[in-house]
Design a protein around this motif. Sequence first.
Motif, PDB file in Angstrom:
ATOM      1  N   GLU A 224      74.042  16.888  51.538  1.00  0.00           N
ATOM      2  CA  GLU A 224      73.349  17.022  49.968  1.00  0.00           C
ATOM      3  C   GLU A 224      73.021  15.683  49.601  1.00  0.00           C
ATOM      4  O   GLU A 224      73.497  14.650  50.474  1.00  0.00           O
ATOM      5  CB  GLU A 224      74.520  17.433  49.343  1.00  0.00           C
ATOM      6  CG  GLU A 224      74.890  18.741  49.521  1.00  0.00           C
ATOM      7  CD  GLU A 224      76.218  19.542  48.445  1.00  0.00           C
ATOM      8  OE1 GLU A 224      76.580  18.775  47.908  1.00  0.00           O
ATOM      9  OE2 GLU A 224      76.580  20.781  48.727  1.00  0.00           O
ATOM     10  N   PRO A 225      72.279  15.416  48.558  1.00  0.00           N
ATOM     11  CA  PRO A 225      71.531  13.990  48.156  1.00  0.00           C
ATOM     12  C   PRO A 225      72.889  13.069  48.126  1.00  0.00           C
ATOM     13  O   PRO A 225      72.815  11.902  48.367  1.00  0.00           O
ATOM     14  CB  PRO A 225      71.065  14.240  46.809  1.00  0.00           C
ATOM     15  CG  PRO A 225      70.513  15.662  47.034  1.00  0.00           C
ATOM     16  CD  PRO A 225      71.824  16.337  47.886  1.00  0.00           C
ATOM     17  N   ASP A 226      74.293  13.529  47.757  1.00  0.00           N
ATOM     18  CA  ASP A 226      75.415  12.609  47.542  1.00  0.00           C
ATOM     19  C   ASP A 226      76.103  12.251  48.812  1.00  0.00           C
ATOM     20  O   ASP A 226      76.910  11.460  48.854  1.00  0.00           O
ATOM     21  CB  ASP A 226      76.364  13.039  46.543  1.00  0.00           C
ATOM     22  CG  ASP A 226      77.032  14.327  47.189  1.00  0.00           C
ATOM     23  OD1 ASP A 226      76.744  14.830  48.217  1.00  0.00           O
ATOM     24  OD2 ASP A 226      77.838  14.921  46.110  1.00  0.00           O
ATOM     25  N   GLY A 227      75.441  12.719  49.706  1.00  0.00           N
ATOM     26  CA  GLY A 227      76.182  12.537  51.227  1.00  0.00           C
ATOM     27  C   GLY A 227      76.920  13.591  51.907  1.00  0.00           C
ATOM     28  O   GLY A 227      77.473  13.467  52.906  1.00  0.00           O
ATOM     29  N   THR A 228      77.253  14.671  51.082  1.00  0.00           N
ATOM     30  CA  THR A 228      78.225  15.515  51.603  1.00  0.00           C
ATOM     31  C   THR A 228      77.527  16.510  52.720  1.00  0.00           C
ATOM     32  O   THR A 228      76.450  16.793  52.538  1.00  0.00           O
ATOM     33  CB  THR A 228      78.645  16.414  50.371  1.00  0.00           C
ATOM     34  OG1 THR A 228      79.158  15.851  49.360  1.00  0.00           O
ATOM     35  CG2 THR A 228      79.567  17.500  50.808  1.00  0.00           C
TER      36      THR A 228
END
Length: 221
Positions: free
Chosen positions: A43-47
């Motif tokens: 995901e964009p947040d790094g998840t």
Amino acid sequence: MKKLLYILAVGFIGLTACDDTELDNWDSAVLDYSGSYLYQVSEPDGTLVADYDNEQKLEFYNTSADVANELWIDDHDKVFELRSKFFFDGDAGSFKSKSIAFADLTNNEKAIVVPEPKPTALGETTVVARDYIRAAIVEGKIIKNGATTLGKNITDSLYVSIVLYSGNVTFKSEEVPVEYRSNPDKEEFKWVLDAVAYDATADESYIISGHRYTGFTEDDY
């Protein structure tokens, strides 16, 4: 002995000609993009959404038109169930979709597969909610020799920021021509794509990162 040498020489020439043909087949307008890539998805947040898997490959290949910056991207149902045609600005080193507007994008073939059961009459319609009807690349990069594999081999790196659009797909019934019916004497109907509708609340964005598949066993995940 002379006869054997002649046979070997002819065989070598034949193999060389075959190799030339194979090279010609790969001389496409999207050669710098083309190939299979091992990848992970975040995901964009790094998840992390999907980690590397040797069976999980993203494939880039030319369309039948074989023109620059027009290509198919196919994940072979591993993560997104995505097989779509994309039109890019830029080049393999830095590319993006010509437009990220839903109306300007092509349908994901995996999202418009006809539903079951089949219709039973003309004039029927069915609306099906489908994920990832269309997709756009916000930013992409394939960097020559930009990655080091598990086996310490140098290969091309891949980075793609993708947005996936979902919504509803409408199908309408159509009569199957007599010659294509399982029983020519019995009416038969099929679903055909009628329309797609975009649900702006269902957008999903992901980062795909990875590297070109080398085929070497030491690089397997």
